[in-house]
Design a protein around this motif. Structure first.
Motif, mmCIF file in Angstrom:
data_model
loop_
_atom_site.group_PDB
_atom_site.id
_atom_site.type_symbol
_atom_site.label_atom_id
_atom_site.label_comp_id
_atom_site.label_asym_id
_atom_site.label_seq_id
_atom_site.Cartn_x
_atom_site.Cartn_y
_atom_site.Cartn_z
ATOM 1 N N ARG A 270 0.825 -1.216 0.000
ATOM 2 C CA ARG A 270 0.000 0.000 0.000
ATOM 3 C C ARG A 270 0.852 1.254 0.000
ATOM 4 N N PRO A 274 0.688 2.376 -4.105
ATOM 5 C CA PRO A 274 -0.720 2.543 -3.739
ATOM 6 C C PRO A 274 -1.683 2.413 -4.910
ATOM 7 N N PHE A 277 -2.083 -1.195 -5.444
ATOM 8 C CA PHE A 277 -2.647 -1.883 -4.279
ATOM 9 C C PHE A 277 -4.139 -1.633 -4.123
ATOM 10 N N TRP A 348 -6.820 -6.054 3.610
ATOM 11 C CA TRP A 348 -6.755 -4.841 2.776
ATOM 12 C C TRP A 348 -7.167 -3.616 3.591
ATOM 13 N N TRP A 352 -4.643 0.103 5.492
ATOM 14 C CA TRP A 352 -4.781 1.554 5.392
ATOM 15 C C TRP A 352 -4.697 2.233 6.749
#
Length: 384
Positions: A270, A274, A277, A348, A352
């Motif tokens: 990520r 990014p 991803f 996932w 973040w």
């Protein structure tokens, strides 16, 4: 409703297409060794840290390769690490004239593995250098397969890990992540022109990397393979993969270990890529299954029939790929694949969020795209 069905169908079609491309691109583990016209001397740099279940076997594998002239440099950061004794015993059991152990730590980055490799890179005597993880089980044809993958436009040749010898259900899930998911997408991406480096095995031409900052240039990102990908692309060259991935024997895994490892890799992807991803949330069976069930509710179609249709469409090609390439398969493989896909949205989402992880005794905190060392502890800053 037709739009929902179309999107679900497109996701399943992309899944099947990636499996077909990977099946075409990847050679079976049972294929014969590729012929290599020229066999130049090679240096293999292997960073060691701690003893793992298959350490003796993987260390021995590096000392019995079918190659006329190569050296092995084992690198250890801490002089008190018990792996030193095991490495010394392995060298006595499998003597190789050009094999040695180097001890010391060069703090060039927040990446402890990269720091451990610096002394080995500096000591490497040959033009061709392989940076290889200690848990890679090298076949006798290891160097031949790496060299055979080098092309005129190559800046780097590498291999994804192929999970093998799992013990227990969560190791089966790890296999499902590594093999028919991560390796599949990486080979499919490379075939379509999107080659990404993998730090498990990386073959470099020393003069090329040294001309662009040397091994220190790989400290530009928190993950050395991400830095390698960007560096090679900046040279106008490409990252290529070996014809077939090399084994990483897994042994036993717990859910906690699996979650920590997959979350760490997801957060690193990520931060470093990014834009690649973000769409990962669409991979796996969950998105098309939810869309299919939504369409079934609207149309009055059987939910059980819809579920079975989506699962068969998603997993039958995946099982076929593993069987044809002679990768690990067991009675638990299908359940492991389903479990993997159920976990993926959570992993996932977790990627973040700000967080830290322990990488072999180094507490690494992800906060921004830069990194620093504080108090002798590697602390990457890799998120908001």
């Amino acid at each position: 409703m037709l739009y929902i069905i179309a999107v679900a169908g497109a996701l399943l079609a992309a899944n099947t297409l990636s499996l077909m491309i990977a099946g075409w691109r990847i050679r079976s583990r049972q294929d014969k060794t590729p012929s290599v016209a020229v066999r130049p001397p090679v240096s293999i740099v292997i960073p060691l840290c701690g003893i793992e279940q298959f350490s003796r076997e993987t260390l021995e594998s590096a000392l019995i390769l079918d190659w006329p002239d190569y050296e092995v440099i084992f690198c250890v950061a801490d002089k008190a690490d018990p792996i030193i004794g095991l490495a010394e015993n392995t060298l006595r059991a499998r003597p190789l004239a050009n094999a040695r152990i180097l001890i010391g730590d060069d703090r060039i980055s927040a990446n402890p593995k990269l720091n451990n490799c610096v002394k080995g890179w500096s000591a490497a005597a040959h033009e061709w250098v392989v940076l290889a993880d200690s848990n890679v089980l090298m076949p006798a044809s290891y160097l031949a397969r790496l060299m055979a993958a080098w092309r005129p436009d190559s800046g780097l040749v590498c291999s994804t890990p192929l999970g093998s010898r799992p013990s227990g259900f969560w190791a089966e899930v790890e296999c499902a992540f590594l093999n028919t998911h991560q390796a599949r997408w990486q080979y499919a991406g490379e075939a379509l022109g999107f080659g990404f480096a993998q730090g498990k095995s990386m073959l470099w031409q020393k003069t090329i990397l040294d001309a662009h900052g040397g091994i220190q240039a790989l400290a530009a990102e928190i993950a050395e393979d991400a830095a390698a990908t960007k560096l090679v692309n900046s040279m106008g060259l490409k990252v290529h993969l070996v014809a077939g991935p090399f084994e990483q024997p897994l042994g036993r895994r717990t859910f906690r270990e699996l979650w920590a490892r997959q979350s760490r890799w997801a957060r690193l992807r990520r931060v470093t890529f990014p834009h690649f991803f973000a769409p990962e949330i669409l991979l796996g069976v969950v998105p098309p299954l939810l869309l299919g069930l939504s369409a079934a509710v609207v149309s009055g179609t059987s939910l059980v029939t819809t579920t079975l249709a989506v699962l068969c469409t998603a997993y039958a090609p995946e099982l076929i790929l593993a069987a044809r390439k002679h990768w690990h398969l067991s009675l638990l493989s299908l359940l492991a694949m389903v479990t993997r896909d159920v976990l993926q949205p959570a992993i996932w989402t977790r990627s973040w969020l700000r967080g830290s992880f322990d990488w072999r005794g180094n507490i690494m905190v992800i906060r921004s795209q830069e990194s620093r060392l504080e108090g002798g502890v590697a602390e990457p800053i890799a998120g908001p």
